[in-house]
Design a protein around this motif. Structure first.
Motif, PDB file in Angstrom:
ATOM      1  N   LYS A   6     -27.068  -6.475 -39.859  1.00  0.00           N
ATOM      2  CA  LYS A   6     -25.836  -5.692 -39.935  1.00  0.00           C
ATOM      3  C   LYS A   6     -26.073  -4.383 -39.189  1.00  0.00           C
ATOM      4  N   ASN A   7     -25.392  -4.207 -38.076  1.00  0.00           N
ATOM      5  CA  ASN A   7     -25.694  -3.090 -37.190  1.00  0.00           C
ATOM      6  C   ASN A   7     -24.983  -1.801 -37.603  1.00  0.00           C
ATOM      7  N   GLU A   8     -25.271  -1.374 -38.825  1.00  0.00           N
ATOM      8  CA  GLU A   8     -24.760  -0.083 -39.300  1.00  0.00           C
ATOM      9  C   GLU A   8     -25.718   0.457 -40.356  1.00  0.00           C
ATOM     10  N   LEU A   9     -25.718   1.773 -40.488  1.00  0.00           N
ATOM     11  CA  LEU A   9     -26.605   2.405 -41.459  1.00  0.00           C
ATOM     12  C   LEU A   9     -26.151   2.099 -42.882  1.00  0.00           C
ATOM     13  N   ASP A  10     -27.108   2.089 -43.782  1.00  0.00           N
ATOM     14  CA  ASP A  10     -26.836   1.892 -45.207  1.00  0.00           C
ATOM     15  C   ASP A  10     -26.819   3.270 -45.871  1.00  0.00           C
ATOM     16  N   PRO A  11     -25.658   3.779 -46.291  1.00  0.00           N
ATOM     17  CA  PRO A  11     -25.586   5.139 -46.853  1.00  0.00           C
ATOM     18  C   PRO A  11     -26.546   5.366 -48.022  1.00  0.00           C
ATOM     19  N   LEU A  12     -26.712   4.381 -48.893  1.00  0.00           N
ATOM     20  CA  LEU A  12     -27.620   4.538 -50.034  1.00  0.00           C
ATOM     21  C   LEU A  12     -29.048   4.757 -49.554  1.00  0.00           C
ATOM     22  N   PHE A  13     -29.500   3.910 -48.646  1.00  0.00           N
ATOM     23  CA  PHE A  13     -30.858   4.039 -48.113  1.00  0.00           C
ATOM     24  C   PHE A  13     -31.020   5.355 -47.352  1.00  0.00           C
ATOM     25  N   ALA A 187     -23.059  15.349 -36.832  1.00  0.00           N
ATOM     26  CA  ALA A 187     -23.924  16.162 -35.965  1.00  0.00           C
ATOM     27  C   ALA A 187     -24.630  15.327 -34.903  1.00  0.00           C
ATOM     28  N   VAL A 188     -24.805  14.036 -35.168  1.00  0.00           N
ATOM     29  CA  VAL A 188     -25.552  13.182 -34.217  1.00  0.00           C
ATOM     30  C   VAL A 188     -24.703  11.984 -33.774  1.00  0.00           C
ATOM     31  N   GLU A 189     -23.398  12.118 -33.877  1.00  0.00           N
ATOM     32  CA  GLU A 189     -22.509  10.960 -33.688  1.00  0.00           C
ATOM     33  C   GLU A 189     -22.723  10.243 -32.358  1.00  0.00           C
ATOM     34  N   LYS A 190     -22.684  10.968 -31.243  1.00  0.00           N
ATOM     35  CA  LYS A 190     -22.761  10.314 -29.930  1.00  0.00           C
ATOM     36  C   LYS A 190     -24.118   9.657 -29.677  1.00  0.00           C
ATOM     37  N   PRO A 191     -25.225  10.382 -29.836  1.00  0.00           N
ATOM     38  CA  PRO A 191     -26.519   9.705 -29.603  1.00  0.00           C
ATOM     39  C   PRO A 191     -26.779   8.578 -30.600  1.00  0.00           C
ATOM     40  N   LEU A 196     -27.382   2.736 -31.844  1.00  0.00           N
ATOM     41  CA  LEU A 196     -26.922   1.540 -32.541  1.00  0.00           C
ATOM     42  C   LEU A 196     -26.548   0.437 -31.549  1.00  0.00           C
ATOM     43  N   GLU A 197     -25.967   0.822 -30.411  1.00  0.00           N
ATOM     44  CA  GLU A 197     -25.641  -0.168 -29.380  1.00  0.00           C
ATOM     45  C   GLU A 197     -26.907  -0.792 -28.818  1.00  0.00           C
ATOM     46  N   GLN A 198     -27.936   0.040 -28.607  1.00  0.00           N
ATOM     47  CA  GLN A 198     -29.193  -0.461 -28.069  1.00  0.00           C
ATOM     48  C   GLN A 198     -29.921  -1.360 -29.072  1.00  0.00           C
ATOM     49  N   SER A 199     -29.699  -1.090 -30.365  1.00  0.00           N
ATOM     50  CA  SER A 199     -30.410  -1.837 -31.406  1.00  0.00           C
ATOM     51  C   SER A 199     -29.478  -2.799 -32.134  1.00  0.00           C
ATOM     52  N   LEU A 220     -30.794  -7.342 -42.838  1.00  0.00           N
ATOM     53  CA  LEU A 220     -31.510  -6.257 -42.181  1.00  0.00           C
ATOM     54  C   LEU A 220     -30.536  -5.235 -41.623  1.00  0.00           C
ATOM     55  N   ARG A 221     -30.887  -3.962 -41.797  1.00  0.00           N
ATOM     56  CA  ARG A 221     -30.063  -2.873 -41.263  1.00  0.00           C
ATOM     57  C   ARG A 221     -30.960  -1.874 -40.540  1.00  0.00           C
ATOM     58  N   PRO A 222     -30.406  -1.178 -39.529  1.00  0.00           N
ATOM     59  CA  PRO A 222     -31.148  -0.093 -38.891  1.00  0.00           C
ATOM     60  C   PRO A 222     -31.158   1.139 -39.793  1.00  0.00           C
TER      61      PRO A 222
END
Length: 344
Positions: A6-13, A187-191, A196-199, A220-222
């Motif tokens: 799942k190509n998105e961050l897990d807020p809890l983690f 604060a880090v939205e663009k990079p 996330l696109e690369q991974s 699995l999540r990044p």
């Protein structure tokens, strides 16, 4: 392998990890030192690759809200114990918005299983198979035999006694810091979007093999909050967004003295060398290795993490158990690199 990415961050983690970093003195220097130990130029790698990570942590810290019992949960707690708390939170994430649904006995059983788990099984057992700790005597008997560091036994006992209270405190703190997390993301939205696109798919075959071996159908999540980690927590796994950059850096200096020294350092420890020698003739799971070498299961797990990171061992699944085996190709590459330096 039945793996979902799942190509998105897990807020809890992410929030848990950011809180842990906020309670770690000199976390930047520690990370640089760990990178140096890994065989790369830690300072240079941090400055070239991890500026987004530093901004992410700093922004979260600027806006974070201190929660109930936060100091007890995050300060003076070892990495292994923090993983126990994290595994419990991830498994019970359904109660994040409704902590009143947390059941003490269920949490105790899960936590006790995490403490005693030798890493040989690929799934969580059924509820009836989990340890049962109904009262104080059962708790004390469990702690007498638990493989927990002496300096942390009181904290772990207290965690078991009031597992519902401690997890509700953690969930309360996580919920209180959702705005701080949102600010950090902004604060880090663009990079971050580029990363996330690369991974979009984890391309590390060795980690995918480990994830598929150590869990049945893992998700699995990044992660950016732990940018260099690769970890599987039962049903969930996480891979740092900079693990590929680190692997590329390592590959560029695979025959460098620093990289070889890191591997020699692993071999310089008698227990780690004993593990490799024991695996020469046969694959073994954690408990069998611990009995064979007279080491505790947690000590074997610690050594295995280092040996996995050094590329000397790999894993395979057989009859529902996780077995360790020598990574003979990587060992041959290490010997060739050493021969090239000293003889060729």
């Amino acid at each position: 392998m039945n793996i979902t990415i799942k190509n998105e961050l897990d807020p809890l983690f992410e929030i848990f990890s950011l809180l842990l970093l906020c309670h770690t003195q000199n976390w930047k220097e520690e990370l640089v030192s760990q990178l140096d130990d890994y065989g790369v130029n830690g300072r240079a790698f941090f400055e070239e690759e991890l500026s987004i990570f530093e901004k992410y942590v700093d922004t979260f810290q600027k806006y974070r809200v201190t929660g109930r019992e936060e100091t007890a949960l995050f300060e003076h707690v070892s990495y292994d114990t923090s993983l126990l708390i994290l595994a419990l939170a991830v498994e019970k994430r359904s109660c994040l918005e409704h902590p009143e649904n947390l059941e003490l006995q269920e949490l105790r059983s899960l936590l006790a299983y995490f403490i005693t788990d030798t890493g040989e099984h690929t799934r969580l057992p059924e509820t009836a198979e989990l340890p049962n700790l109904p009262d104080e005597n059962a708790l004390l008997d469990f702690m007498d035999t638990a493989d927990v560091k002496d300096e942390e036994k009181w904290f772990v006992l207290n965690l078991l006694r009031k597992a519902d209270y401690w997890l509700s405190c953690l969930f309360e703190t996580v919920n209180a810091n959702k705005k701080a997390y949102d600010k950090a993301l902004e604060a880090v939205e663009k990079p971050l979007l580029r990363l996330l696109e690369q991974s979009s798919s984890c391309s590390d075959p060795e980690f995918l093999k480990i994830a598929g071996t150590c869990a049945d159908a893992p998700l699995l999540r990044p992660t950016l909050a732990m940018p260099l980690i690769q970890i599987v927590l039962y049903k969930s796994g996480y891979f740092g967004l900079f693990t590929e950059a680190l692997a590329a850096n390592e590959a560029s200096c695979r025959q460098s003295k620093d990289a070889v020294l890191r591997q020699l350092k692993a071999l310089g420890d008698k227990s780690k060398l004993d593990i490799l020698c024991a695996l020469k003739d046969d694959h073994m799971y954690n408990l069998k290795l611990s009995e064979h070498l007279g080491l505790s299961p947690s000590t074997v797990s610690h050594h295995m993490n280092v040996l996995l990171g050094s590329g000397f061992i790999t894993v395979e699944k057989k009859e529902g158990k996780v077995y360790y085996c020598l990574h003979r190709e990587h060992i041959s590459q290490f010997i060739s690199a050493l021969e090239h330096m000293l003889i060729s």
